[in-house]
Design a protein around this motif. Structure first.
Motif, PDB file in Angstrom:
ATOM      1  N   ILE B 455     -12.602   5.099   3.960  1.00 26.38           N
ATOM      2  CA  ILE B 455     -12.879   4.980   2.530  1.00 26.38           C
ATOM      3  C   ILE B 455     -11.668   5.452   1.729  1.00 26.38           C
ATOM      4  N   GLY B 456     -11.051   6.557   2.197  1.00 28.10           N
ATOM      5  CA  GLY B 456      -9.912   7.122   1.475  1.00 28.10           C
ATOM      6  C   GLY B 456      -8.741   6.152   1.388  1.00 28.10           C
ATOM      7  N   ILE B 457      -8.425   5.474   2.499  1.00 22.56           N
ATOM      8  CA  ILE B 457      -7.300   4.531   2.486  1.00 22.56           C
ATOM      9  C   ILE B 457      -7.630   3.368   1.552  1.00 22.56           C
ATOM     10  N   GLY B 458      -8.912   2.974   1.522  1.00 25.16           N
ATOM     11  CA  GLY B 458      -9.301   1.885   0.633  1.00 25.16           C
ATOM     12  C   GLY B 458      -9.197   2.276  -0.829  1.00 25.16           C
ATOM     13  N   VAL B 459      -9.565   3.532  -1.138  1.00 32.50           N
ATOM     14  CA  VAL B 459      -9.581   3.948  -2.546  1.00 32.50           C
ATOM     15  C   VAL B 459      -8.171   4.304  -3.020  1.00 32.50           C
ATOM     16  N   CYS B 460      -7.448   5.115  -2.219  1.00 29.03           N
ATOM     17  CA  CYS B 460      -6.086   5.507  -2.636  1.00 29.03           C
ATOM     18  C   CYS B 460      -5.081   4.663  -1.856  1.00 29.03           C
ATOM     19  N   GLN B 461      -5.137   3.347  -2.017  1.00 28.96           N
ATOM     20  CA  GLN B 461      -4.237   2.532  -1.188  1.00 28.96           C
ATOM     21  C   GLN B 461      -2.780   2.702  -1.586  1.00 28.96           C
ATOM     22  N   GLY B 462      -2.533   3.171  -2.839  1.00 34.80           N
ATOM     23  CA  GLY B 462      -1.164   3.203  -3.353  1.00 34.80           C
ATOM     24  C   GLY B 462      -0.179   3.849  -2.402  1.00 34.80           C
ATOM     25  N   ALA B 463      -0.491   5.083  -1.972  1.00 38.48           N
ATOM     26  CA  ALA B 463       0.440   5.827  -1.125  1.00 38.48           C
ATOM     27  C   ALA B 463       0.641   5.113   0.205  1.00 38.48           C
ATOM     28  N   PHE B 464      -0.471   4.605   0.780  1.00 38.19           N
ATOM     29  CA  PHE B 464      -0.373   3.985   2.101  1.00 38.19           C
ATOM     30  C   PHE B 464       0.407   2.674   2.045  1.00 38.19           C
ATOM     31  N   THR B 465       0.181   1.883   0.994  1.00 37.81           N
ATOM     32  CA  THR B 465       0.947   0.636   0.908  1.00 37.81           C
ATOM     33  C   THR B 465       2.421   0.945   0.705  1.00 37.81           C
ATOM     34  N   ARG B 466       2.733   2.029  -0.039  1.00 40.37           N
ATOM     35  CA  ARG B 466       4.148   2.346  -0.250  1.00 40.37           C
ATOM     36  C   ARG B 466       4.818   2.664   1.083  1.00 40.37           C
ATOM     37  N   TRP B 467       4.141   3.476   1.945  1.00 38.26           N
ATOM     38  CA  TRP B 467       4.714   3.775   3.261  1.00 38.26           C
ATOM     39  C   TRP B 467       4.924   2.493   4.060  1.00 38.26           C
ATOM     40  N   ALA B 468       3.889   1.649   4.046  1.00 36.69           N
ATOM     41  CA  ALA B 468       3.972   0.432   4.848  1.00 36.69           C
ATOM     42  C   ALA B 468       5.104  -0.454   4.352  1.00 36.69           C
ATOM     43  N   PHE B 469       5.229  -0.595   3.024  1.00 36.72           N
ATOM     44  CA  PHE B 469       6.246  -1.501   2.506  1.00 36.72           C
ATOM     45  C   PHE B 469       7.649  -0.931   2.676  1.00 36.72           C
ATOM     46  N   ASP B 470       7.763   0.408   2.595  1.00 36.36           N
ATOM     47  CA  ASP B 470       9.080   1.009   2.863  1.00 36.36           C
ATOM     48  C   ASP B 470       9.497   0.739   4.301  1.00 36.36           C
ATOM     49  N   ALA B 471       8.527   0.883   5.234  1.00 38.20           N
ATOM     50  CA  ALA B 471       8.845   0.653   6.646  1.00 38.20           C
ATOM     51  C   ALA B 471       9.204  -0.802   6.872  1.00 38.20           C
ATOM     52  N   ALA B 472       8.451  -1.718   6.235  1.00 34.19           N
ATOM     53  CA  ALA B 472       8.716  -3.145   6.424  1.00 34.19           C
ATOM     54  C   ALA B 472      10.085  -3.526   5.875  1.00 34.19           C
ATOM     55  N   ALA B 473      10.504  -2.833   4.808  1.00 34.86           N
ATOM     56  CA  ALA B 473      11.777  -3.187   4.176  1.00 34.86           C
ATOM     57  C   ALA B 473      12.953  -2.947   5.116  1.00 34.86           C
ATOM     58  N   THR B 474      12.808  -2.000   6.072  1.00 35.99           N
ATOM     59  CA  THR B 474      13.919  -1.759   6.991  1.00 35.99           C
ATOM     60  C   THR B 474      14.034  -2.883   8.012  1.00 35.99           C
ATOM     61  N   LEU B 475      12.933  -3.609   8.232  1.00 33.27           N
ATOM     62  CA  LEU B 475      12.962  -4.660   9.244  1.00 33.27           C
ATOM     63  C   LEU B 475      13.414  -5.974   8.626  1.00 33.27           C
ATOM     64  N   VAL B 476      12.822  -6.316   7.483  1.00 31.59           N
ATOM     65  CA  VAL B 476      13.117  -7.595   6.852  1.00 31.59           C
ATOM     66  C   VAL B 476      14.159  -7.349   5.778  1.00 31.59           C
ATOM     67  N   LYS B 477      15.357  -7.783   6.057  1.00 28.41           N
ATOM     68  CA  LYS B 477      16.425  -7.543   5.082  1.00 28.41           C
ATOM     69  C   LYS B 477      16.395  -8.586   3.969  1.00 28.41           C
TER      70      LYS B 477
END
Lengths: 102, 477
Positions: B455-477
């Protein structure tokens, strides 16, 4: 006498791989299936060593060491599972392994 | 050679060996504490991974071992995911330990060896490394699946996993052989450099490697093992396969696609898109008539592999970010569902849906946790699974892949039917037996933690999506 080229090795390797695959598909004894799987891995080993020789570097041969090691681990685990299955069911025929269906 | 690049893996492996050694000295009734020791150790390693010496671009980031190994933000993201997942599975196994015959300590150690292998997969940058890391996960998996060796189903699941797993390994190795043959190298960067000039053998090789990875990810047409193995394996092991092993397959896929095959993107987008569509359709349609809850989750796992591949098919940094977020949401959701199944394993005769009838009257907490998990799997807001699917759909709409959008939408609608079927049984059917089901406190804690995470990840997705997108940015230039 004809010289042995890369193609010869590859033909043998592909034949071994196909034989192994046919064994996995057609044979019903789990031990024979497992043996066929090892044949498929050895087909790769042969091709890797041949490629290594004809590419002029040793990467392929080092890879073969890793494959042999991993295959040994896989065999140890695999045979243990098949023996445990035999103790429980008194059979290693794969078409009798069907207790789980819809 | 810079061993500090590997320090998280060395620590995890060392912990596993410590548990394995202590196994010999701890009296039988105290063995379950080894599981807690392992979980605590893994969480300590997780905390260590946040230390500045690991993260701050210092000596442990970067690539090493002759380019075979790469530590970047994405590698760290996945390593943390594996550590959290394995720690929670260890706690779940302690609750399950009554059913584990033989040494529970070995069981815990094998989970941690599997975790080490998965952490290795996160940093793979070479086909040789890929093979070794993948096999570490797979061989641990064979033993864990067949662990209940007096139960026929567990053994049968073990044999099926063994034979199909070894077959996929054979394909993978044969594929790597041809890649090496046509490029003379195994490093992703070297393969990428030669991909333009190499011919058919290289393409054949890459296709075979994708087949080997498809097995790990459980996508169509490499899904044959999934229903039986999910049904037969002990519940914590199924959870481990569904979360960690699948994520390991995906991280390898991303590494290969973006490390070695960046220049032939249009070709693989087509292949991945097709596999994604087929997996979503097959997984969801085949799940509809299922009556066994574990088997149902197996088919659901195939469909989720399809949704994840939809994100990979989008092939931009948004799509990959969505995949990374999805894997975290899926991790907690599945752990929640399998904790419920583990709790019920000793009480119910088997995992048939009829046995779940009236569960809400026998144990409100278990029914609530299962409902949260199933709602998240189905993608009901505000659960984590909803936001994960939302990101995936945004990514493929952004790429204008309308065909895949329609298939995905069909999949989501169909999945509501079978997930809600279980919820209906739990709340609106009369129980076969009455009598409250008691849940031990560690399992209770695990249920609360995973529910809160979903429930927490669904409600406060902001922080989790930021981590995921930061990690993805290192792979996809």
């Amino acid at each position: 006498m004809i010289p042995v080229t890369l193609e010869h090795y590859l033909i043998v390797s592909v034949l071994m791989f196909s034989l192994g695959l046919a064994g996995v598909m057609l044979r019903r004894n789990a031990l024979v299936v497992f043996m066929s799987l090892e044949l498929m891995l050895n087909a790769s080993n042969l091709a890797l060593v041949a490629f290594s020789r004809f590419n002029g570097n040793l990467h392929g041969q080092i890879f073969v060491f890793f494959i042999i090691t991993v295959a040994a681990a896989e065999v140890a685990v695999g045979l243990a599972i098949i023996v445990a299955l035999f103790r429980r069911r008194q059979t290693v025929q794969v078409d009798e392994i069907n207790s789980m269906r819809l | 050679m810079n061993l500090s690049l590997l320090k998280l893996e060395i620590a995890t492996c060392g912990l596993a060996m410590l548990v394995l050694m202590l196994e010999a000295f701890v009296p039988r009734r105290d063995k379950r504490f080894l599981g807690y020791l392992g979980a605590a150790g893994l969480l300590a390693i997780l905390a260590w991974s946040y230390c500045p010496s690991v993260t701050a671009g210092g000596f442990t980031m970067g690539s090493g071992f002759n380019g075979m190994w790469v530590n970047d933000a994405m590698a760290l993201y996945f390593k943390r995911l594996f550590l959290v997942g394995t720690a929670l599975v260890l706690v779940m196994s302690v609750g399950f330990a009554r059913q584990l015959e033989g040494g529970a300590g070995e069981f815990f150690a094998l989970l941690m060896f599997g975790c080490t292998g998965m952490m290795l997969t996160a940093s793979v940058n070479d086909f040789l490394m890929l093979f070794v890391a993948l096999e570490t996960v797979t061989v641990s998996g064979y033993i864990l699946v067949a662990w209940l060796r007096r139960q026929q189903q567990s053994l049968e699941a073990g044999v099926k996993y063994l034979i199909l797993g070894a077959l996929s390994t054979a394909f993978l190795v044969f594929g790597i052989t041809f890649i090496y043959g046509s490029t003379g190298a195994t490093g992703f960067a070297d393969v990428a450099a030669k991909i333009g000039t190499a011919g058919a053998p290289l393409k054949l090789g890459l296709l075979l490697v994708l087949a080997g990875l498809g097995f790990k990810m459980a996508c169509v047409p490499f899904q044959a093992w999934v229903p039986d193995v999910y049904q037969g394996a002990p519940a914590p092991v199924t959870a481990f396969l569904a979360t960690g092993s699948k994520a390991a397959g995906f991280v390898l896929l991303l590494r290969v696609l973006f490390g070695a095959l960046q220049s032939v993107k249009p070709t693989w987008v087509l292949v991945i898109g097709t596999l994604a569509g087929l997996s979503v359709l097959y997984g969801n349609l085949a799940a509809m008539p299922q009556r066994n809850v574990k088997r149902l989750l197996g088919y659901s796992s195939i469909s989720h592999a399809g949704f994840l591949l939809l994100g990979v098919a989008a092939a931009d940094s948004f799509g990959i970010g969505a995949v990374l977020f999805y894997l975290v949401a899926y991790l907690f959701t599945n752990l929640c569902a399998f904790t419920v199944i583990s709790c019920l394993a000793g009480t119910l005769p088997d995992d048939e849906r009829e046995n779940y009838a009236g569960l809400a009257q026998r144990s409100p907490l278990l029914a609530a946790a299962m409902t949260v998990a199933l709602a998240s799997l189905a993608g009901v807001p505000p659960m984590a699974g909803f936001f994960a699917k939302f990101l995936i759909f945004t990514a493929i709409v952004g790429q204008k892949m309308w065909c895949l959008v329609i298939i995905g939408a069909i999949g989501v609608v169909v999945s509501l039917y079978y997930y809600l079927g279980v919820v209906k049984a739990m709340y609106w059917q009369e129980p076969r037996e009455t009598g409250a089901i008691t849940v031990a406190w560690p399992m209770k804690a695990l249920l609360w933690v995973t529910m809160a995470a979903v429930i927490g990840i669904g409600v406060c997705q902001g922080a989790f999506t930021r981590w995921a997108f930061d990690a993805a940015a290192t792979l996809v230039k």
